[in-house]
Design a protein around this motif. Structure first.
Motif, PDB file in Angstrom:
ATOM      1  N   ALA A 127     -19.701  -7.462  21.967  1.00 51.17           N
ATOM      2  CA  ALA A 127     -19.768  -8.913  21.819  1.00 51.17           C
ATOM      3  C   ALA A 127     -19.024  -9.355  20.570  1.00 51.17           C
ATOM      4  O   ALA A 127     -18.285 -10.349  20.574  1.00 51.17           O
ATOM      5  CB  ALA A 127     -21.220  -9.377  21.770  1.00 51.17           C
ATOM      6  N   TYR A 128     -19.211  -8.595  19.467  1.00 52.01           N
ATOM      7  CA  TYR A 128     -18.500  -8.899  18.226  1.00 52.01           C
ATOM      8  C   TYR A 128     -16.998  -8.769  18.429  1.00 52.01           C
ATOM      9  O   TYR A 128     -16.215  -9.637  18.009  1.00 52.01           O
ATOM     10  CB  TYR A 128     -18.974  -7.950  17.121  1.00 52.01           C
ATOM     11  CG  TYR A 128     -18.034  -7.840  15.953  1.00 52.01           C
ATOM     12  CD1 TYR A 128     -17.978  -8.827  14.981  1.00 52.01           C
ATOM     13  CD2 TYR A 128     -17.191  -6.736  15.823  1.00 52.01           C
ATOM     14  CE1 TYR A 128     -17.106  -8.727  13.913  1.00 52.01           C
ATOM     15  CE2 TYR A 128     -16.316  -6.629  14.761  1.00 52.01           C
ATOM     16  CZ  TYR A 128     -16.277  -7.623  13.804  1.00 52.01           C
ATOM     17  OH  TYR A 128     -15.415  -7.517  12.754  1.00 52.01           O
TER      18      TYR A 128
ATOM     19  N   GLY B 201      -9.951 -13.627   8.711  1.00 53.30           N
ATOM     20  CA  GLY B 201      -9.602 -12.616   7.734  1.00 53.30           C
ATOM     21  C   GLY B 201     -10.683 -11.559   7.596  1.00 53.30           C
ATOM     22  O   GLY B 201     -11.723 -11.613   8.254  1.00 53.30           O
ATOM     23  N   PRO B 202     -10.447 -10.573   6.722  1.00 58.37           N
ATOM     24  CA  PRO B 202     -11.417  -9.479   6.574  1.00 58.37           C
ATOM     25  C   PRO B 202     -12.647  -9.905   5.792  1.00 58.37           C
ATOM     26  O   PRO B 202     -12.633 -10.873   5.034  1.00 58.37           O
ATOM     27  CB  PRO B 202     -10.619  -8.412   5.810  1.00 58.37           C
ATOM     28  CG  PRO B 202      -9.628  -9.204   5.014  1.00 58.37           C
ATOM     29  CD  PRO B 202      -9.253 -10.383   5.864  1.00 58.37           C
ATOM     30  N   GLY B 203     -13.752  -9.138   5.972  1.00 60.75           N
ATOM     31  CA  GLY B 203     -14.963  -9.375   5.199  1.00 60.75           C
ATOM     32  C   GLY B 203     -16.038 -10.095   5.989  1.00 60.75           C
ATOM     33  O   GLY B 203     -15.754 -10.916   6.872  1.00 60.75           O
ATOM     34  N   ALA B 204     -17.296  -9.781   5.648  1.00 56.71           N
ATOM     35  CA  ALA B 204     -18.432 -10.352   6.380  1.00 56.71           C
ATOM     36  C   ALA B 204     -18.666 -11.814   6.040  1.00 56.71           C
ATOM     37  O   ALA B 204     -19.110 -12.593   6.883  1.00 56.71           O
ATOM     38  CB  ALA B 204     -19.696  -9.545   6.087  1.00 56.71           C
TER      39      ALA B 204
ATOM     40  N   TYR C 105     -16.572 -14.087   8.051  1.00 55.92           N
ATOM     41  CA  TYR C 105     -16.952 -13.946   9.457  1.00 55.92           C
ATOM     42  C   TYR C 105     -18.176 -14.819   9.751  1.00 55.92           C
ATOM     43  O   TYR C 105     -18.208 -15.542  10.749  1.00 55.92           O
ATOM     44  CB  TYR C 105     -17.252 -12.486   9.780  1.00 55.92           C
ATOM     45  CG  TYR C 105     -17.740 -12.269  11.191  1.00 55.92           C
ATOM     46  CD1 TYR C 105     -16.847 -12.205  12.254  1.00 55.92           C
ATOM     47  CD2 TYR C 105     -19.100 -12.152  11.478  1.00 55.92           C
ATOM     48  CE1 TYR C 105     -17.278 -12.030  13.555  1.00 55.92           C
ATOM     49  CE2 TYR C 105     -19.545 -11.971  12.774  1.00 55.92           C
ATOM     50  CZ  TYR C 105     -18.631 -11.911  13.809  1.00 55.92           C
ATOM     51  OH  TYR C 105     -19.078 -11.732  15.093  1.00 55.92           O
ATOM     52  N   VAL C 106     -19.164 -14.767   8.863  1.00 57.65           N
ATOM     53  CA  VAL C 106     -20.372 -15.582   9.058  1.00 57.65           C
ATOM     54  C   VAL C 106     -20.018 -17.057   9.001  1.00 57.65           C
ATOM     55  O   VAL C 106     -20.485 -17.869   9.817  1.00 57.65           O
ATOM     56  CB  VAL C 106     -21.429 -15.209   7.997  1.00 57.65           C
ATOM     57  CG1 VAL C 106     -22.611 -16.165   8.072  1.00 57.65           C
ATOM     58  CG2 VAL C 106     -21.892 -13.775   8.192  1.00 57.65           C
TER      59      VAL C 106
ATOM     60  N   SER D  84     -19.261 -22.276  11.757  1.00 54.60           N
ATOM     61  CA  SER D  84     -18.349 -23.352  12.155  1.00 54.60           C
ATOM     62  C   SER D  84     -18.156 -23.368  13.663  1.00 54.60           C
ATOM     63  O   SER D  84     -18.088 -24.429  14.284  1.00 54.60           O
ATOM     64  CB  SER D  84     -17.001 -23.172  11.452  1.00 54.60           C
ATOM     65  OG  SER D  84     -16.060 -24.124  11.896  1.00 54.60           O
ATOM     66  N   GLY D  85     -18.106 -22.175  14.254  1.00 61.08           N
ATOM     67  CA  GLY D  85     -17.941 -22.087  15.699  1.00 61.08           C
ATOM     68  C   GLY D  85     -19.120 -22.651  16.465  1.00 61.08           C
ATOM     69  O   GLY D  85     -18.961 -23.157  17.580  1.00 61.08           O
TER      70      GLY D  85
END
Length: 563
Positions: A127-128, A168-171, A174-175, A180-181
Motif C-alpha cells: 500500500a505504501y 522527497g526522502p524522509g518520513a 512523507y507524513v 495534505s493528501g
C-alpha cells in the motif's frame, strides 16, 4: 438430560452471535477479494490504478472492519452471558496448555496470528509503495490530475516519480504529504477543487532537498548550445533557426567562473524576493547577499512596496523552481507545439498556411475535449477543401496526418474540462511569452545607491547563428538582434508583441504594413512626439491616444491606414 450432564456440557463459543456472523461474512468476502485481486495484479500486463487501490487499500480496510465487527460481537455476547448467567463465563479467559484441545487451539491461534501479521505487513508495504507510484498520483483522479499527468508523461521528467519531487526522502515529508493528501481526497470527493489546479505549490519541499538530489548546481559550468526552430505564419511556413549559447554559468570556483544563469543557485549567494501575487509573477522587491556578505536591496521603481508592506510580507529564498517552475508539467503554447511537430516531421511544411491554421484551430474556445477534436478536424478540412481544392485531393493523406497530429497536440497540452492550458500556468524559463527572467531583470529594479538589476541580453545568452540574418551578421557573435528593426519599441519586453496563439497584430488596424520596419514610425529621432504614444501595455489602451493622432504620422504612411 440430568442436571449433572447439563452442568458438564460446554457452553457455546462467544463467536456464536449474529453480529460476529456478519463480521465473519464481511471478513471472508474481503479476504477472498483481496486474494483474487492480488492474483489478477501479478498476472496483468497493463497495471490498472484502481486495482492497486482495491488490492492494497480498500480490500484490507474492509477486512479489518470485518474482524473488528467479529470482536465487537464477541464482547457484546460475553456481556450478555455475564449478565444473565455469570457462572457460564469466567471473569477472565482460561488457558490450560495441559489440555490437548486447548493446546491445539492455542497453537492454531498463534499460527493464524503470524499469517495475519505477515500478510498485513506485506499489504502495508505494498500500500505504501502503491501510494508512492506514478499510477496512484496521476491516474486515480482522472479528471482532476489528468492535465498534470498527461503533461508529465510528455515532459523530460517522465521517468522521475512524482514523489521524488513532491515529497522527497524522509518520513517527515512523507507524513506531511499524506496529511495534505487527505484534504485533497476530501476536495475531490466533494468537488471542492479549483479549475485549473493552482500553482505554484506553496508548501512544496525546498529544491535543494529534491531537485538537487539529481541536479548538482555546484557542478554547472560553461555554456550550452540551444537551437530554436520557428516556422512563420505565411503560406510557405517559412522556417527560421536561431542558435544560441546559453550561459548556464557555474556554481563553484573550483570548476570555473561563478557567473551566468546559475549564479543565483551558488550556495554562497543568497537571493530573496517578495511576490505580490499567488503565481509569483509580480516581484517588486529583491534582496541579494553576495559571497562577501554584502546585502543589496532592489525595489521596482514603478511599483515600490511601502515600509508597512515589507514588514507584513514574508520573503522567499530563491531556489530552482522559481525559474524552472514547470519542470515536469509543461503546457506548451500552441505555436511552439506546432513548431516542434514541424521539426519532428509530424507535420508537412509544404502544406500552405499549415502553421497559421493549426494554431488557429488549437486556440479556439472549447468546452470539452471531444468538441475540440471534432472542431479541429472540421476547421482544417473546410479550409483546404475551399481554398486549396487541388491540394486537398492530392495531399489528403498528409492533411489527415496533420489533423491527427494537431489533435494529439490539443490532447497533450489543452484540458478544457479543467480550464487548463499554457495561459493558466506561466512558464518562467525564458521571457518570450511570459515575464520569466524579466520579473526581476527588467531594468526597473533599483537599489538605494543607484545600482540596477540589468536586462542585458548577453548576460544569459549569445546568438551565434540566425537564418533570418544576413551572412555577414553570422560571422561574429553578439547580442540578440531582432530581425525587424523595432526602433524605440526595442525597449519593450518580448511578451509585449509575441503571443503564442496568434501572429503579430498591430494594436491599431494600419492595413498592410508588411513592407515597413517598426522603426519607420517608432523612431526616437524622427518622430519623438509620436513615439511617446506607443509605450502601451496592451492593445486595449489604444483608446488613450489623442483623437488627432493620424496627423502626427508622416504623410507617406497615411495611405496605408485602414480607416
Amino acid at each position: 438430560m440430568s442436571q449433572a450432564e447439563s452442568s458438564l456440557r460446554k457452553p457455546p463459543g462467544l463467536f456464536r452471535n449474529y453480529v460476529s456472523f456478519v463480521g465473519a461474512a464481511i471478513a471472508t468476502a474481503s479476504l477472498a477479494s483481496v486474494f483474487l485481486l492480488f492474483l489478477l495484479e501479478i498476472t496483468a500486463t497493463n497495471p490498472n490504478p484502481y486495482m492497486g487501490i482495491l488490492t492494497y487499500v480498500v480490500g484490507p480496510a474492509i477486512l479489518m472492519f470485518g474482524l473488528a465487527v467479529i470482536g465487537v460481537g464477541m464482547l457484546l455476547e460475553r456481556r450478555r452471558r455475564r449478565r444473565h448467567a455469570p457462572s457460564e463465563v469466567a471473569a477472565y479467559p482460561k488457558l490450560d496448555l495441559n489440555d490437548p484441545h486447548a493446546r491445539r487451539a492455542f497453537l492454531a491461534f498463534i499460527f493464524l496470528v503470524f499469517i495475519f501479521i505477515s500478510a498485513s505487513a506485506f499489504g502495508s508495504y505494498q500500500a505504501y509503495e502503491f501510494s508512492d507510484s506514478v499510477t496512484f498520483c496521476g491516474q486515480t483522479c482522472h479528471t482532476v490530475m489528468k492535465p498534470e499527468f498527461v503533461a508529465y508523461r510528455a515532459g523530460a521528467h517522465a521517468r522521475v516519480r512524482c514523489v521524488d519531487c513532491h515529497v522527497g526522502p524522509g518520513a517527515g515529508w512523507y507524513v506531511r504529504s499524506k496529511i495534505s493528501g487527505a484534504y485533497q481526497l476530501y476536495s475531490v470527493t466533494f468537488h471542492k477543487y479549483p479549475r485549473p489546479i493552482t500553482t505554484p505549490v506553496h508548501n512544496l519541499r525546498p529544491a535543494p532537498e529534491t531537485c538537487e538530489q539529481c541536479h548538482w548546481p555546484e557542478k554547472f559550468f560553461g555554456a550550452q548550445l540551444k537551437v530554436f526552430n520557428h516556422y512563420a505564419y505565411d503560406e510557405k511556413n517559412t522556417p527560421r533557426q536561431i542558435r544560441m549559447l546559453i550561459n548556464v554559468g557555474g556554481g563553484s570556483p573550483a570548476t570555473g567562473l561563478v557567473t551566468g544563469i546559475h549564479w543565483h543557485m551558488n550556495i554562497a549567494n543568497e537571493v530573496t524576493y517578495i511576490a505580490t501575487d499567488d503565481h509569483r509573477q509580480v516581484i517588486p522587491w529583491v534582496r541579494i547577499k553576495d559571497m562577501q556578505g554584502r546585502v543589496t536591496e532592489y525595489s521596482d521603481r514603478n511599483r515600490p512596496l511601502t515600509a508597512d508592506q515589507l514588514k507584513s510580507m514574508t520573503p522567499r529564498r530563491m531556489d530552482c523552481v522559481d525559474c524552472h517552475n514547470r519542470p515536469a508539467h509543461v503546457y506548451l503554447p500552441p505555436d511552439l507545439a506546432v513548431d516542434q511537430a514541424f521539426v519532428a516531421s509530424r507535420l508537412d511544411a509544404s502544406v500552405p498556411f499549415l502553421k497559421r491554421e493549426a494554431v488557429a484551430a488549437l486556440t479556439k474556445p472549447y468546452t470539452t475535449t471531444d468538441e475540440a477534436l471534432k472542431s479541429i478536424a472540421a476547421h482544417l478540412n473546410d479550409f483546404y477543401r475551399v481554398n486549396y481544392p487541388d491540394l486537398y485531393a492530392q495531399k489528403k493523406p498528409a492533411l489527415d496526418g496533420a489533423i491527427v497530429e494537431i489533435q494529439r497536440i490539443y490532447q497533450t497540452y489543452f484540458f478544457p474540462e479543467m480550464k487548463t492550458d499554457w495561459q493558466t500556468h506561466p512558464n518562467n524559463i525564458g521571457h518570450l511569452y511570459f515575464q520569466g527572467c524579466f520579473r526581476c531583470h527588467d531594468g526597473d529594479h533599483v537599489s538605494s545607491d543607484g545600482r540596477v538589476i540589468k536586462n542585458d541580453c548577453n548576460t544569459c545568452h549569445t546568438v551565434i547563428y540566425d537564418t533570418a540574418a544576413p551572412p555577414a551578421a553570422n560571422v561574429s557573435t553578439g547580442p540578440f538582434k531582432h530581425p525587424v528593426d523595432l526602433g524605440d519599441l526595442a525597449k519593450h519586453q518580448c511578451s509585449f508583441c509575441h503571443k503564442a496563439n496568434q501572429p503579430f497584430r498591430h494594436p491599431i488596424n494600419l492595413g498592410d504594413i508588411s513592407q515597413f520596419q517598426c522603426s519607420d514610425c517608432h523612431t526616437e529621432n524622427k518622430t519623438r512626439k509620436q513615439s511617446r504614444l506607443w509605450p502601451m501595455r496592451s492593445p486595449g489602451q489604444v483608446s488613450q491616444l489623442p483623437f488627432n493622432w493620424p496627423s502626427m504620422i508622416e504623410p507617406q504612411f497615411r495611405r496605408h491606414l485602414a480607416f
